[in-house]
Write a protein that holds these residues in place. Structure first.
Motif, short mmCIF file in Angstrom:
data_model
loop_
_atom_site.label_atom_id
_atom_site.label_comp_id
_atom_site.label_asym_id
_atom_site.label_seq_id
_atom_site.Cartn_x
_atom_site.Cartn_y
_atom_site.Cartn_z
N THR A 292 26.52 37.64 33.24
CA THR A 292 26.32 38.42 32.02
C THR A 292 26.15 39.91 32.34
N GLU A 293 25.40 40.24 33.38
CA GLU A 293 25.20 41.64 33.76
C GLU A 293 26.50 42.25 34.25
N ALA A 294 27.30 41.47 34.97
CA ALA A 294 28.61 41.96 35.43
C ALA A 294 29.50 42.28 34.24
N ALA A 295 29.44 41.41 33.22
CA ALA A 295 30.24 41.65 32.01
C ALA A 295 29.78 42.93 31.31
N ARG B 34 24.33 32.52 35.76
CA ARG B 34 24.70 32.15 37.12
C ARG B 34 25.14 33.40 37.89
N PRO B 35 24.98 33.44 39.21
CA PRO B 35 25.33 34.64 39.98
C PRO B 35 26.84 34.84 40.08
N VAL B 36 27.24 36.09 40.20
CA VAL B 36 28.67 36.40 40.31
C VAL B 36 29.28 35.80 41.56
N SER B 37 28.45 35.55 42.58
CA SER B 37 28.97 34.98 43.84
C SER B 37 29.59 33.61 43.62
N SER B 38 29.23 32.94 42.52
CA SER B 38 29.75 31.60 42.26
C SER B 38 31.12 31.61 41.59
N VAL B 39 31.52 32.74 41.05
CA VAL B 39 32.81 32.79 40.35
C VAL B 39 33.72 33.91 40.86
N MET B 40 33.22 34.76 41.71
CA MET B 40 34.03 35.88 42.21
C MET B 40 35.12 35.38 43.16
N THR B 41 36.09 36.24 43.43
CA THR B 41 37.06 35.99 44.49
C THR B 41 36.45 36.53 45.78
N PRO B 42 36.12 35.66 46.74
CA PRO B 42 35.46 36.14 47.95
C PRO B 42 36.45 36.79 48.91
N ASP B 43 35.93 37.69 49.72
CA ASP B 43 36.73 38.38 50.75
C ASP B 43 38.10 38.81 50.22
N PRO B 44 38.11 39.60 49.17
CA PRO B 44 39.40 39.97 48.56
C PRO B 44 40.25 40.81 49.51
N ILE B 45 41.55 40.68 49.34
CA ILE B 45 42.44 41.51 50.12
C ILE B 45 42.29 42.96 49.66
N GLU C 35 35.17 27.47 30.95
CA GLU C 35 34.48 26.31 31.52
C GLU C 35 33.10 26.09 30.89
N GLY C 36 32.71 26.95 29.97
CA GLY C 36 31.43 26.81 29.29
C GLY C 36 30.24 27.00 30.20
N LEU C 37 30.38 27.87 31.21
CA LEU C 37 29.30 28.07 32.18
C LEU C 37 28.25 29.03 31.65
N ASP C 38 27.06 28.91 32.21
CA ASP C 38 25.92 29.74 31.82
C ASP C 38 26.10 31.16 32.37
#
Length: 614
Positions: free
Chosen positions: A168-171, A212-223, A206-209
């Motif tokens: 939510t904070e990222a949004a 939850r932390p951004v680390s759970s939905v982010m693209t990790p180690d992006p190019i 996906e109806g997620l809360d």
């Protein structure tokens, strides 16, 4: 003063760029240095003389003069002389005379050339800081994503958050900053990226809360892409990975910015060719104004792509020409076809194809001699519609009213012929000023035969009238390069631009004036200043060396002017022509002084009725 070699090399190596000579080479060089003394009135070297080497003034003062005796400047302790002659044919271009007891150190010519070849810092210092003169169309207009680097296209403002930040904070960060991606960093190290696409597809769908932390939905180690990659590299990477944003990161992992597909598409849309195409189909001045809002970005990108100054100014002029032609077309659609043929001509910087980010409009109408007094109402309305349209698109009304809306500059061809005849026969102050503007005429749209014969016959008539040419030369010398006799910059003393130099009026205009004089003397039909200088050298109106020097000076001043305008745009300011010299490096200031000195010398030669550079 001692002649001990170790002392002389110490003096030499305290002077830039010789402080860059490697220590091992200094000992070999020391025994070759020569110290000479000159009493007041004694010559150091004369124009055309074979130079013994490069001269460094150790103590004292000298004056620099043309071979006609005209004083150019004074030089004093720590200044270098003779490098331009050594880098050409080994002969002095100007004469140097001591005005007080003077001691000089001579670096022999052969060793100077060795240092120039072997020490890059010395080569950079003495080489003229101008681009190579490649006039092929492909290189002249090279730009776009293959020529621009990511560092020149990316957004440097990066919004980041730690991995534990809530979705939510990222949004909220995206909403508040009006962005579509946030970079996730941990101790300043890039660890991921979260985008609007992620929020929609991985969270909402996906109806997620939202807690939850951004680390759970982010693209990790992006190019990531390097700042030194080209825009085309970035666009291909975005397309291949089917993503819309790329972090910009150095090889050492330092985060520098972010670049998006929209940044690159906007750059493609900002190219002059696309803008011209859009202008050609615009239905109003308001639409053209919107298109021209991209002009500052175009100028900045062309400068960043190291496009040649003449390429940039011609591209900008292409836009003005396209707007003028489209406005004429729309005006004729509105008020009907013209009662008699006409040609709309531009003068000033548009006429010479030398427009920058700061330009007003200068134009006129040359109308067929079949024109009747009743026809003027049509052409007055045509002029009003076009001039108003140009003003509304950003090319403001001429402060001197040099526009077709002024009845004086909306006349039949026979009246124009009389204008030129009178100016040439009686070259008073007003005639000189008007002729200076009108000799830069270029047809934009209409019947070209109305212009061609008039232009050609006027040039020939002017060339044959030595009194008129002499008056034009005198008028051209009113714009002097901003140099004092002691070779420092002559700065503006007060007002909004205090302690700055006017790169247009004191830098470009004196060369434009010289180019016009050469065109008159040689009946040269080109109106572009650079073209005039090249043709003058080829036709023998000025010496080949004089033409080369002046072309180099023109290119350098034009390049610095455009870089200054691009820097103003990058800082969020309107572009202007006023530069504070201390914004340049020492190397650039030295080259700029040399360029102004070339102009001053060529002005002196023109005033003596010559075009030869010493």
């Amino acid at each position: 003063m001692t002649t001990d070699p170790s002392a002389l090399i110490d003096v030499l190596c305290q002077t830039a760029p010789f402080d860059q000579i490697p220590s091992a080479e200094r000992m070999d060089l020391a025994p070759l240095l020569i110290r000479v003394e000159r009493a007041p009135g004694n010559t150091v070297f004369e124009t055309g003389e074979d130079l013994q080497g490069l001269y460094l003034i150790e103590d004292g003062m000298v004056e620099v003069r043309t071979d006609e005796g005209d004083l150019i400047s004074y030089r004093s302790q720590g200044e270098i002389m003779g490098e331009r002659g050594l880098l050409r044919d080994g002969r002095a271009l100007l004469s140097v005379i001591a005005v007080e007891p003077t001691q000089l150190i001579i670096l022999p010519a052969e060793r100077f050339h060795t240092l120039f070849r072997d020490v890059p810092a010395i080569a950079q210092w003495f080489a003229r800081a101008v681009p190579a003169r490649d006039t092929s169309d492909s290189s002249r207009y090279a730009t776009g994503l293959t020529a621009l680097l990511v560092k020149d296209l990316m957004s440097r403002k990066v919004t980041t958050c730690p991995p534990g930040t809530s979705v939510t904070e990222a949004a909220r960060l995206m909403r508040d900053n009006r962005i579509s991606a946030v970079l996730v960093t941990e101790e300043k190290v890039l660890s991921g990226i979260i985008t609007v696409h992620d929020l929609a597809n991985k969270v909402l769908a996906e109806g997620l809360d939202g807690n939850r932390p951004v680390s759970s939905v982010m693209t990790p180690d992006p190019i990531a892409v390097s700042p030194s990659a080209t825009g085309l590299d970035a666009l291909m990477l975005l397309s291949e990975r089917r993503i819309n944003q790329l972090p910009v990161q150095t090889a050492k992992g330092r985060l520098r910015g972010i670049i998006s597909k929209s940044d690159l598409i906007r750059q493609q849309a900002s190219t002059a060719s696309n803008m011209v195409s859009e202008i050609a189909s615009a239905d109003s001045a308001a639409e053209m104004h919107e298109i021209m809002q991209r002009l500052p970005e175009l100028l900045a990108h062309l400068v960043a792509a190291s496009a040649k100054p003449q390429a940039i100014t011609r591209r900008i002029t292409d836009l003005t020409d396209a707007i003028t032609r489209r406005l004429l077309f729309l005006a004729e659609e509105r008020i009907g076809p013209p009662p008699v043929p006409y040609v709309w001509a531009a003068c000033g910087s548009q006429g010479r194809r030398e427009q920058t980010g700061v330009s007003d409009q200068d134009n006129c109408l040359i109308i067929d001699d079949a024109m009747t007094p009743e026809d003027d109402a049509y052409f007055a309305e045509l002029a009003r519609l076009v001039s108003d349209g140009l003003n509304n698109t950003g090319f403001v009304y001429c402060p001197g009213d040099m526009m077709a809306t002024n009845p004086r500059w909306r006349q039949p061809r026979r009246v124009w012929q009389r204008y030129f005849n009178d100016w040439i026969a009686q070259p008073d102050t007003e005639a000189q000023m008007l002729a200076s503007v009108m000799f830069d005429l270029r047809p934009i749209k209409g019947a070209p035969d109305l212009f061609d014969d008039l232009h050609r016959s006027t040039l020939e008539m002017a060339r044959k009238n030595s009194i008129f040419v002499a008056h034009m030369v005198s008028n051209s010398l009113k714009h002097a390069p901003p140099l004092t006799l002691f070779r420092s910059f002559a700065l503006i003393r007060g007002g909004a631009h205090k302690n700055k130099i006017d790169l247009k009026m004191s830098g470009i205009v004196p060369i434009v004036d010289l180019g016009r004089i050469y065109a008159l003397r040689g009946a040269i039909e080109e109106v572009n200043t650079r073209d005039r200088l090249q043709r003058a050298g080829e036709a023998g109106v000025i010496s080949a060396s004089g033409a080369r020097d002046l072309l180099d000076a023109y290119d350098l001043i034009a390049e610095i002017r455009l870089r200054h305008q691009a820097a103003r745009i990058a800082e969020g300011h309107a572009p202007d022509n006023y530069l504070a010299p201390d914004m340049l490096s020492e190397l650039e200031r030295n080259h700029l002084r040399d360029a102004f000195l070339v102009v001053k010398t060529m002005q002196s030669a023109a005033g003596q009725g010559r075009g030869v550079m010493g």
